[in-house]
Motif scaffolding. Structure first.
Motif, PDB file in Angstrom:
ATOM      1  N   ALA A  24      15.901   1.330  39.739  1.00  0.00           N
ATOM      2  CA  ALA A  24      14.717   2.186  39.794  1.00  0.00           C
ATOM      3  C   ALA A  24      15.094   3.593  40.193  1.00  0.00           C
ATOM      4  O   ALA A  24      14.449   4.543  39.818  1.00  0.00           O
ATOM      5  CB  ALA A  24      13.712   1.623  40.784  1.00  0.00           C
ATOM      6  N   LEU A  33       5.822   0.167  40.451  1.00  0.00           N
ATOM      7  CA  LEU A  33       5.202   1.468  40.195  1.00  0.00           C
ATOM      8  C   LEU A  33       3.996   1.643  41.116  1.00  0.00           C
ATOM      9  O   LEU A  33       3.155   0.749  41.233  1.00  0.00           O
ATOM     10  CB  LEU A  33       4.771   1.573  38.735  1.00  0.00           C
ATOM     11  CG  LEU A  33       5.913   1.464  37.717  1.00  0.00           C
ATOM     12  CD1 LEU A  33       5.361   1.330  36.306  1.00  0.00           C
ATOM     13  CD2 LEU A  33       6.835   2.674  37.812  1.00  0.00           C
ATOM     14  N   VAL A  83       8.201   9.902  40.492  1.00  0.00           N
ATOM     15  CA  VAL A  83       8.368   9.786  39.046  1.00  0.00           C
ATOM     16  C   VAL A  83       7.905  11.072  38.395  1.00  0.00           C
ATOM     17  O   VAL A  83       6.895  11.660  38.795  1.00  0.00           O
ATOM     18  CB  VAL A  83       7.556   8.587  38.505  1.00  0.00           C
ATOM     19  CG1 VAL A  83       7.633   8.508  36.991  1.00  0.00           C
ATOM     20  CG2 VAL A  83       8.065   7.290  39.117  1.00  0.00           C
ATOM     21  N   ARG A  91       2.900   9.862  40.889  1.00  0.00           N
ATOM     22  CA  ARG A  91       3.355   8.488  40.702  1.00  0.00           C
ATOM     23  C   ARG A  91       4.723   8.329  41.334  1.00  0.00           C
ATOM     24  O   ARG A  91       5.521   9.261  41.354  1.00  0.00           O
ATOM     25  CB  ARG A  91       3.400   8.100  39.220  1.00  0.00           C
ATOM     26  CG  ARG A  91       2.023   8.033  38.606  1.00  0.00           C
ATOM     27  CD  ARG A  91       2.003   7.414  37.235  1.00  0.00           C
ATOM     28  NE  ARG A  91       0.637   7.369  36.730  1.00  0.00           N
ATOM     29  CZ  ARG A  91      -0.218   6.380  36.961  1.00  0.00           C
ATOM     30  NH1 ARG A  91       0.174   5.352  37.679  1.00  0.00           N
ATOM     31  NH2 ARG A  91      -1.437   6.413  36.488  1.00  0.00           N
ATOM     32  N   GLU A 123       8.035   5.277  42.402  1.00  0.00           N
ATOM     33  CA  GLU A 123       8.690   4.035  42.014  1.00  0.00           C
ATOM     34  C   GLU A 123       9.484   3.497  43.192  1.00  0.00           C
ATOM     35  O   GLU A 123      10.193   4.245  43.870  1.00  0.00           O
ATOM     36  CB  GLU A 123       9.612   4.291  40.822  1.00  0.00           C
ATOM     37  CG  GLU A 123      10.077   3.037  40.142  1.00  0.00           C
ATOM     38  CD  GLU A 123      10.790   3.345  38.829  1.00  0.00           C
ATOM     39  OE1 GLU A 123      10.963   2.415  38.026  1.00  0.00           O
ATOM     40  OE2 GLU A 123      11.184   4.500  38.626  1.00  0.00           O
TER      41      GLU A 123
END
Length: 694
Positions: free
Chosen positions: A9, A284, A317, A323, A325
């Motif tokens: 990730a 996520l 992200v 967003r 991760e």
């Protein structure tokens, strides 16, 4: 190297470090990998042309910076591959391999190639190879679980390059060039720490810094957590952290020791939010997900998430919306921490809150598209401001950006099995929202997967009505993609489920769809029989509009078999039915079809009269395109009657009508005649047992 992205990730540097982010170290590994690209393969040495793309393998433990090295290699050589870089992650955060078919579909979408919903894994991988056969592309396959995953996705094109990231060797793939990672060199590791702490704290005690690097075994992920710990404590000395890491015990890995210290330094509310992020679908996270999991405000969740990024515990992200991760190397540690410190009931409650929040966001996302509905506007205004979208475009952006997490959340909710009611609401809203924003055709592949999940839940819970709805929807998607035999099997199963549930809507819909499938397969007698069964049910229930449509479908089936008398009788019944319901446009279309069959039956005078009546009705309905089509039919009839002058007049009238008609935006393709999907029907069969509130 320091990793701008560590592990599957990734862990990106944050704050000041993110602004200055440069790839550090791994010079020898990069040089070897680039040389491997140029080096002749075994087939070339043997005088044969390489049949497939070359595979470079970057192997290492989670947290070793394997993904970051792969990304840096891709960045350096991407300009050689003019058809672009394709990326796919082959394992879920918990280590579960991603199905090859799902990965192949995502890669096809990345090269603007579509695949029919419900296509098999072999069909999808074949389509991917065909799409890449004449391209010069670079594939980055991250976190491969085994060689079979990679082998299934390899292009049959030596002009492509595959960079695979895995924890070990890919035995079974020929001519793989492996690069196994250990720790960073000391200089690069020290520079990574410097980016978090500043140069002073490192230069005043270089021996302590070297000792810290040694305690972390120069592993990038552990060093990032150590740097984040020091950045949050400007008063702490590097030696203090090294000493605490040693006190954690040598039996644990450097990453787990650094992780424990990082978590222990967090305030209790933040530590709880962090633990619960292990429940985030596909790793996520957005502020709403974190807020729902922890039961806190969206603002507090956003602040906590940004702080986790600064501490190396989370990665931001690149997205127009906030967003994040969860790094893959930290996911199992977070999961173990949550299981040890939170009761199972608390974890289940957090999952339920997350599902409920997602359902409400999907409701809001769909409602903002229903601008003509007073009820939808009132429902939207009744929602908290944090759940409302400022515009339909903002809602669509949220839906597109969150699509992977939303689909993952649906899969996880169904697999969990303990929250099936919320899972059903989630899937119902997801289907309706995707159709509202993307349309059935564009979202078909995702819808197929969601309907299969609905079917799983319905079968597990014995919900016959929802089972029927899921089977009908899957059958419609199969029919639209030419898998008519599969569609017929689903429609028959839906009929059984509808009868078991005593649901007349599902049984009537299934009988009509069975008839449509038979008609598509060329068995028009069976089609007429099944349409007749559906008609009998509609008449018994007084559903006159549906009955009129079914009269028309029976007439179509008889027309195909040349039974014009039966076809005419049923078209007349359809005309009468539409007249009874007051649907003038449908009445005009039925009269138009009646005229066509009369012409087939050798009755041109009757056909001419029916056409004139249909034109008058089309004029009353304001349907200009139908008026033009009927004028053309009148022209054909006049020619058959030997009156070319009148035929020319009608053709001119048709041309004039079409010239005056403004162009309309292109609509999604309608299901062809004879398919299982009723042409009048909704895009998807509703799950009728869900709450009306949804």
């Amino acid at each position: 190297m320091t990793d701008q992205a560590v592990d599957t990730a990734g862990v990106r540097l944050s704050g000041r470090a993110a602004e200055e982010s440069q790839f550090l170290g791994r010079t020898r590994e990069l040089k070897e990998l680039r040389a491997d690209i140029e080096r002749a393969g075994l087939d070339t040495l043997a005088g044969r042309k390489a049949p497939r793309a070359r595979v470079l393998l970057i192997a290492g433990r989670p947290g070793s910076g394997r993904t970051a090295l792969a990304e840096e290699l891709v960045r350096q050589v991407a300009d050689r591959y003019h058809d672009g870089v394709l990326r796919a992650r082959l394992s879920e955060p918990d280590g579960t391999p991603v199905p090859v078919g799902r990965t192949a579909r995502e890669l096809l979408a990345a090269v603007d190639r579509s695949a029919p919903p419900g296509a098999t894994e072999d069909d999808l991988t074949d389509a991917l190879r065909a799409a890449l056969a004449d391209r010069r592309a670079l594939l980055l396959l991250d976190d491969a679980a085994d060689a079979e995953q990679v082998d299934a996705l390899l292009p049959d094109n030596p002009d492509c390059l595959v960079v695979a990231v895995s924890g070990g060797p890919l035995t079974g793939i020929s001519d793989v060039r492996p690069c196994t990672l250990g720790g960073l060199d000391t200089k690069s590791a020290m520079e990574l720490l410097t980016r978090y702490t500043g140069s002073v704290r490192i230069t005043v005690d270089p021996l302590a810094a070297e000792g810290l690097v040694e305690e972390c075994q120069a592993q990038p992920a552990a060093l990032l957590l150590a740097g984040g710990w020091l950045a949050a404590r400007p008063e702490a000395a590097v030696a203090d952290l090294a000493r605490q890491l040693r006190a954690e015990g040598a039996e644990a890995t450097p990453l787990s020791r650094a992780f424990r210290l990082a978590c222990a330094a967090l305030p209790a509310p933040a530590a709880r939010i962090l633990r619960l992020l292990s429940l985030a679908p596909a790793g996520l996270v957005d502020p709403h997900t974190a807020s729902a999991l922890a039961g806190c405000s969206v603002g507090a969740a956003r602040t906590a998430l940004d702080d986790f990024v600064a501490r190396g515990l989370l990665r931001a992200v690149d997205s127009p919306l906030p967003r994040y991760e969860v790094p893959g190397c930290l996911h199992p540690l977070l999961e173990a921490l949550a299981e040890s410190q939170d009761r199972p009931g608390e974890l289940q409650l957090a999952r339920a809150r997350m599902l409920e929040r997602t359902v409400r966001l999907l409701q809001s996302c769909r409602a903002i598209t229903e601008t003509d509905s007073l009820e939808a506007r009132e429902k939207l205004q009744g929602m908290p401001r944090s759940l409302r979208f400022p515009s339909p475009r903002a809602a669509e952006e949220w839906l597109r950006a969150g699509r992977p997490a939303l689909l993952a959340q649906a899969r996880l909710a169904v697999a969990d099995g303990e929250l099936d009611t919320l899972a059903r609401r989630l899937m119902s809203q997801l289907v309706r929202t995707m159709i509202a924003h993307f349309g059935t055709q564009a979202a078909a592949a995702d819808l197929y997967g969601v309907h299969r999940l609905v079917l799983d839940v319905a079968e597990r819970r014995g919900l016959s009505r929802e089972k029927a709805a899921a089977l009908l929807n899957l059958g419609d998607l199969d029919a639209r993609t030419g898998r008519t035999a599969e569609a017929l099997a689903r429609y028959r199963a839906a009929l059984d489920a509808g009868r078991e549930a005593n649901d007349p809507y599902a049984t009537g819909r299934a009988m009509e769809s069975v008839g449509g499938a038979h008609q598509e397969l060329g068995d028009h007698d069976r089609a007429a029989d099944w349409f007749g069964r559906a008609l009998a049910q509609r008449l018994a229930r007084g559903e006159h509009a549906d009955a009129a449509r079914l009269y028309g479908r029976i007439a179509e089936a008889h027309t195909y078999t040349g039974r014009y008398g039966e076809a005419l009788r049923n078209w007349r019944a359809a005309v009468a039915g539409y007249r009874r319901t007051g649907d003038v446009a449908a009445q005009a279309r039925a009269l138009s079809e009646l005229a066509r069959v009369q012409e087939y039956a050798g009755r041109p005078a009757e056909s001419l009269q029916a056409c004139h009546e249909a034109v008058e009705l089309a004029y009353r309905a304001g349907d200009v395109r139908l008026q033009a089509a009927l004028q053309l039919r009148l022209a054909d009839t006049m020619e058959h009657l030997g009156d070319p002058v009148a035929a020319g007049v009608h053709r001119s009238a048709a041309d004039r009508l079409l010239a005056e008609e403004p162009e309309e935006p292109e609509e999604p393709e309608e299901a062809p005649e004879g398919t299982g999907q009723p042409k009048h029907g909704a895009d998807a069969c509703e799950i009728r047992s869900t709450s009306a509130e949804d």
